[in-house]
Design a protein around this motif. Structure first.
Motif, PDB file in Angstrom:
ATOM      1  N   SER A 114       0.826  -1.209   0.000  1.00 28.16           N
ATOM      2  CA  SER A 114       0.000   0.000   0.000  1.00 28.16           C
ATOM      3  C   SER A 114       0.860   1.257   0.000  1.00 28.16           C
ATOM      4  N   ARG A 115       2.151   1.067   0.173  1.00 26.86           N
ATOM      5  CA  ARG A 115       3.102   2.174   0.077  1.00 26.86           C
ATOM      6  C   ARG A 115       4.489   1.587  -0.159  1.00 26.86           C
ATOM      7  N   GLN A 116       5.410   2.454  -0.516  1.00 21.58           N
ATOM      8  CA  GLN A 116       6.788   2.003  -0.688  1.00 21.58           C
ATOM      9  C   GLN A 116       7.279   1.423   0.630  1.00 21.58           C
TER      10      GLN A 116
ATOM     11  N   SER B 223      14.038  -2.504  -1.580  1.00 24.50           N
ATOM     12  CA  SER B 223      12.916  -1.621  -1.330  1.00 24.50           C
ATOM     13  C   SER B 223      11.806  -1.948  -2.331  1.00 24.50           C
ATOM     14  N   LEU B 224      10.614  -2.227  -1.820  1.00 24.65           N
ATOM     15  CA  LEU B 224       9.489  -2.557  -2.696  1.00 24.65           C
ATOM     16  C   LEU B 224       8.694  -1.287  -2.994  1.00 24.65           C
ATOM     17  N   PRO B 225       8.503  -0.978  -4.264  1.00 27.21           N
ATOM     18  CA  PRO B 225       7.703   0.208  -4.587  1.00 27.21           C
ATOM     19  C   PRO B 225       6.217  -0.002  -4.260  1.00 27.21           C
ATOM     20  N   LEU B 226       5.481   1.073  -4.282  1.00 30.28           N
ATOM     21  CA  LEU B 226       4.028   1.008  -4.102  1.00 30.28           C
ATOM     22  C   LEU B 226       3.430   0.034  -5.119  1.00 30.28           C
ATOM     23  N   ASN B 227       2.417  -0.705  -4.713  1.00 31.50           N
ATOM     24  CA  ASN B 227       1.688  -1.629  -5.597  1.00 31.50           C
ATOM     25  C   ASN B 227       2.490  -2.844  -6.051  1.00 31.50           C
ATOM     26  N   THR B 228       3.547  -3.190  -5.325  1.00 31.58           N
ATOM     27  CA  THR B 228       4.271  -4.418  -5.657  1.00 31.58           C
ATOM     28  C   THR B 228       3.417  -5.626  -5.296  1.00 31.58           C
TER      29      THR B 228
ATOM     30  N   ARG C 114       5.459 -11.934   6.448  1.00 30.81           N
ATOM     31  CA  ARG C 114       6.540 -12.444   5.624  1.00 30.81           C
ATOM     32  C   ARG C 114       6.015 -12.575   4.199  1.00 30.81           C
ATOM     33  N   VAL C 115       6.714 -11.991   3.274  1.00 30.67           N
ATOM     34  CA  VAL C 115       6.218 -11.966   1.898  1.00 30.67           C
ATOM     35  C   VAL C 115       7.280 -12.460   0.920  1.00 30.67           C
ATOM     36  N   ARG C 116       6.810 -12.890  -0.240  1.00 34.70           N
ATOM     37  CA  ARG C 116       7.709 -13.202  -1.345  1.00 34.70           C
ATOM     38  C   ARG C 116       7.381 -12.214  -2.450  1.00 34.70           C
ATOM     39  N   ALA C 117       8.394 -11.501  -2.869  1.00 35.18           N
ATOM     40  CA  ALA C 117       8.196 -10.508  -3.925  1.00 35.18           C
ATOM     41  C   ALA C 117       9.420 -10.512  -4.832  1.00 35.18           C
ATOM     42  N   GLY C 118       9.177 -10.667  -6.096  1.00 36.87           N
ATOM     43  CA  GLY C 118      10.285 -10.656  -7.060  1.00 36.87           C
ATOM     44  C   GLY C 118      11.356 -11.668  -6.732  1.00 36.87           C
TER      45      GLY C 118
END
Lengths: 217, 248
Positions: free
Chosen positions: A64-66, A82-87, A100-104
């Motif tokens: 919901s935010r960076q 750093s995850l940008p907004l809307n990742t 805990r998340v998995r992103a990219g």
């Protein structure tokens, strides 16, 4: 001397012959053994792959935010990226106010307040097609859902008190403890009722038509 | 083709057995899990239900703390606990709390907890009306309404608005629980009217999560004739004491 030479010759030739024969024999056998082992290993790999193709509910959301992706659920933990907004992220765990998340392709932790409030829960099988997916469907017990894809929207956090919007909250152990301390026993309640002139009566619940429900207390 | 070293051969034999065992275990676990999966709310143990509730209320109380007034908290617990003694789950670890928030709200918590806001208490005119609010939430807990969601273990599911049919059921049950405990059930309808007439401020949550008040009143009003009448002003003095403590 001559006997020892003879012995050497004897032992050498016969020994060499024996070794050569053994080597020859083994080479032949080894091919078969190795092939068997390859088959066994391949079968095991197949089993493993099939077993891991489990139907799991996945929770997806987005930032919901960076937000800094942390190595651990703590503000002072190492920042991985750093995850940008809307990742788009996949939720793989929770700890207090951290998710805990998995992103990219990276695993890490972000504060749950940096997540969008709507979490999509997707139950899906990993469709690979062919033999493997057939095999996994044999192993799995909940077979009918192999290709079914069901999505529903759930929410994390607690409804906002003012307008029904959702905010993500951490836990408040002190207040929970206080709440427990206020709890009364059944005897306390009966004493209150006696002093308050509240007499208990046996009455059945009513259905929508005003008829007593068959289920009594 | 090279032969595998002895160690690998031994390992592969071990691994083959292990993998087959693992696969069998996984299959049986998946089966067991499915068997234990809460298709019906009865499948969740009471222990787990209480645990879910504690997690939820711990999060709820991050938004606002409990009101710092022991007399008010004790009073709400007395009325609430007496009501629960007249339900089918009298021995849950029932706890009631007044949250220090001005919005109008009441929260059923799985496993035997109920939270009402200070704003809700301020809108009430009698102990019987308070009993009505509490009895409605108690009914949700008694029938485990929140656990009948698809994924009852997720806090978000506990938080989701309930099916309107469950709200109507909780209204009907509230009337009976009140009557069983010696209160006049008509106070419940009075309380709904009261909320309806009190203006919209702080009522957004109620409106967003419940059927319209007018509909709820229409559904339950005919039932009042089936229930015994009682003094609507029971506990007037103790109620007034608490009310004035809230205004301070």
């Amino acid at each position: 001397l001559s006997t020892s030479v003879k012995e050497y010759e004897n032992s050498h030739t016969s020994g060499a012959y024996a070794t050569d024969f053994l080597r020859f024999f083994r080479k032949k056998q080894m091919k078969n053994i190795a092939l068997n082992q390859w088959i066994a290993l391949g079968f095991m790999a197949l089993l493993l792959a099939a077993a891991s193709l489990d139907v799991a509910a996945q929770e997806r959301s987005s930032t919901s935010r960076q937000s800094d992706l942390k190595a651990a659920p703590a503000a002072n933990a190492r920042t991985l990226t750093s995850l940008p907004l809307n990742t788009e992220i996949l939720i793989i765990g929770r700890d207090g106010g951290w998710v805990r998340v998995r992103a990219g392709g990276q695993d890490g932790w972000i504060p749950s307040s940096n997540l969008k409030q709507n979490v999509t829960v997707i139950e899906q099988s990993a469709p690979t097609g062919g033999f493997l997916s057939w095999f996994s469907s044999v192993l799995r017990t909940d077979r009918p859902q192999v290709t079914a894809r069901r999505a529903q929207t759930a929410t994390i956090g607690i409804r906002g008190m003012d307008d029904g919007s959702v905010t993500v909250a951490k836990l408040n152990p002190e207040e929970l403890q206080r709440l427990k301390l206020y709890g009364l026993s059944r005897n306390d309640a009966e004493e209150f009722a006696r002093s308050g002139e509240l007499a208990a009566q046996d009455i059945a619940y009513l259905d929508a038509n005003g008829q007593p429900e068959s289920r009594t207390r | 083709m090279k032969r595998f070293p002895r160690g690998i051969r031994a390992f592969s034999r071990f691994a083959a057995v292990a993998v087959v065992a693992c696969a069998a275990l996984q299959a049986s676990l998946a089966w067991a899990q499915r068997a234990a999966a809460p298709a019906s709310p009865g499948a969740i143990s009471e222990e787990r239900e209480i645990e879910i509730g504690e997690e939820y209320v711990g999060a709820l109380l991050m938004q606002a703390k409990l009101l710092d007034n022991d007399a008010v908290q004790e009073y709400v617990n007395q009325v609430g606990r007496w009501l629960t003694s007249n339900t089918e789950r009298p021995d849950l670890p029932w706890q009631f709390g007044v949250m220090n928030a001005n919005e109008t709200g009441a929260y059923p918590i799985p496993g035997g907890k109920v939270i009402v806001t200070k704003g809700m208490l301020r809108r009430l005119n009698s102990e019987s009306e308070l009993a009505g609010v509490l009895a409605h939430e108690i009914a949700h807990v008694v029938r485990k309404h929140q656990l009948q969601n698809a994924a009852p273990d997720r806090i978000g599911a506990i938080n989701a608005p309930l099916d309107p049919a469950m709200e109507f059921e909780a209204d009907r049950m509230a009337l009976v629980i009140m009557s069983r405990a010696g209160y006049d059930a008509s106070a419940f309808v009075a309380m709904l009217r009261n909320l309806q007439g009190g203006g919209d401020a702080g009522l957004q949550l109620l409106a967003a999560t419940h059927p319209p008040l007018q509909q709820r009143i229409a559904q339950i009003e005919p039932l009042l004739a089936k229930l015994p009448k009682a003094d609507r002003n029971k506990g007037r003095e103790r109620f007034q004491k608490v009310r004035s403590a809230l205004n301070r």
